[in-house]
Motif scaffolding. Sequence first.
Motif, short mmCIF file in Angstrom:
data_model
loop_
_atom_site.label_atom_id
_atom_site.label_comp_id
_atom_site.label_asym_id
_atom_site.label_seq_id
_atom_site.Cartn_x
_atom_site.Cartn_y
_atom_site.Cartn_z
N VAL A 4 0.34 -4.10 7.92
CA VAL A 4 1.57 -4.59 8.55
C VAL A 4 2.71 -4.44 7.54
CG1 VAL A 4 2.71 -6.59 9.57
CG2 VAL A 4 0.25 -6.26 9.91
N ASP A 5 3.75 -3.71 7.93
CA ASP A 5 4.92 -3.47 7.07
C ASP A 5 4.50 -2.91 5.71
OD1 ASP A 5 6.61 -4.43 9.06
OD2 ASP A 5 6.49 -6.49 8.31
N PHE A 7 -8.47 -1.45 6.53
CA PHE A 7 -7.19 -1.87 7.09
C PHE A 7 -6.60 -0.66 7.81
CE2 PHE A 7 -8.05 -4.99 3.94
CZ PHE A 7 -7.45 -6.15 4.38
N ALA A 8 -6.46 -0.77 9.12
CA ALA A 8 -6.05 0.36 9.95
C ALA A 8 -4.54 0.59 9.88
CB ALA A 8 -6.46 0.12 11.40
N VAL A 51 0.81 -1.22 0.00
CA VAL A 51 0.00 0.00 0.00
C VAL A 51 0.85 1.28 0.00
CG1 VAL A 51 -2.03 -1.06 1.04
CG2 VAL A 51 -0.28 -0.05 2.51
N ARG A 52 2.15 1.15 -0.25
CA ARG A 52 2.99 2.34 -0.30
C ARG A 52 2.60 3.26 -1.46
NH1 ARG A 52 8.39 -0.83 1.30
NH2 ARG A 52 7.46 -2.26 -0.16
N ASN A 59 -3.05 -7.86 3.80
CA ASN A 59 -3.24 -9.25 3.41
C ASN A 59 -4.75 -9.49 3.26
OD1 ASN A 59 -3.37 -12.00 3.05
ND2 ASN A 59 -1.91 -12.45 4.67
N LEU A 60 -5.18 -9.65 2.02
CA LEU A 60 -6.61 -9.83 1.73
C LEU A 60 -7.07 -11.28 1.80
CD1 LEU A 60 -6.82 -7.45 -1.33
CD2 LEU A 60 -7.88 -7.08 0.88
N GLU A 61 -6.16 -12.20 2.04
CA GLU A 61 -6.51 -13.62 1.96
C GLU A 61 -7.68 -14.00 2.86
OE1 GLU A 61 -4.42 -18.00 1.79
OE2 GLU A 61 -3.29 -16.34 2.67
N GLN A 62 -7.61 -13.69 4.14
CA GLN A 62 -8.70 -14.09 5.05
C GLN A 62 -9.98 -13.35 4.74
OE1 GLN A 62 -8.30 -16.73 7.22
NE2 GLN A 62 -10.51 -16.57 7.19
N THR A 63 -9.88 -12.09 4.34
CA THR A 63 -11.06 -11.32 3.96
C THR A 63 -11.76 -11.97 2.77
OG1 THR A 63 -9.98 -9.29 4.75
CG2 THR A 63 -11.85 -9.03 3.25
#
Length: 178
Positions: A112-113, A92-93, A10-11, A117-121
């Motif tokens: 995170v970093d 995503f906070a 997301v940079r 990570n959209l996998e679980q969503t």
Amino acid sequence: MSVNPFVIDVRSVPRRAGSMVEVDRTVAAPDRIGAQMVGIPAGADVHLDLRLESVTEGVLVSGTVDGPLDGQCGRCLDPIEDSVSVYLTELFAYPDSETDKTSDDEDVERIVDEEINLEQTIIDAIGTELPLTPVCTPDCPGLCQVCGVKLADAEPDHGHDVIDPRWAKLAAFKDDAE
């Protein structure tokens, strides 16, 4: 180390509220997504058409996820091929944002970093969209309970003379009387 195709950097999304980046990509599903009876098979192409919008507390991800389904009919066990399309909306906070500080881990996703990570969503969204008992056709008659033949292929007068076990002993008397 394998790279998860559902992780997005997301940079490229500026931290100014209202900024937006579109993500349109097709990735291979690393594992089966869904249930044993029906789901997106491992290795299948999953299309992500998403908007990543910068908001005060993080990155809001919205858009559609599409993929092919395969499985078995819950009535006749024939193979099923179909597709699924789900609409996602997930925040995503940012680390150390008010949302991050005041929300429990399971209540909100986090960046995170500089990655989300959209996998679980995606797994959760697709899982709720899939039928509990998939069927090949809405009027699928299923299998014969006695012999297991597919009723759609059986003769119209297909049936079995089944004696209720509670009356089975009486049937023996009938045979003796004849």
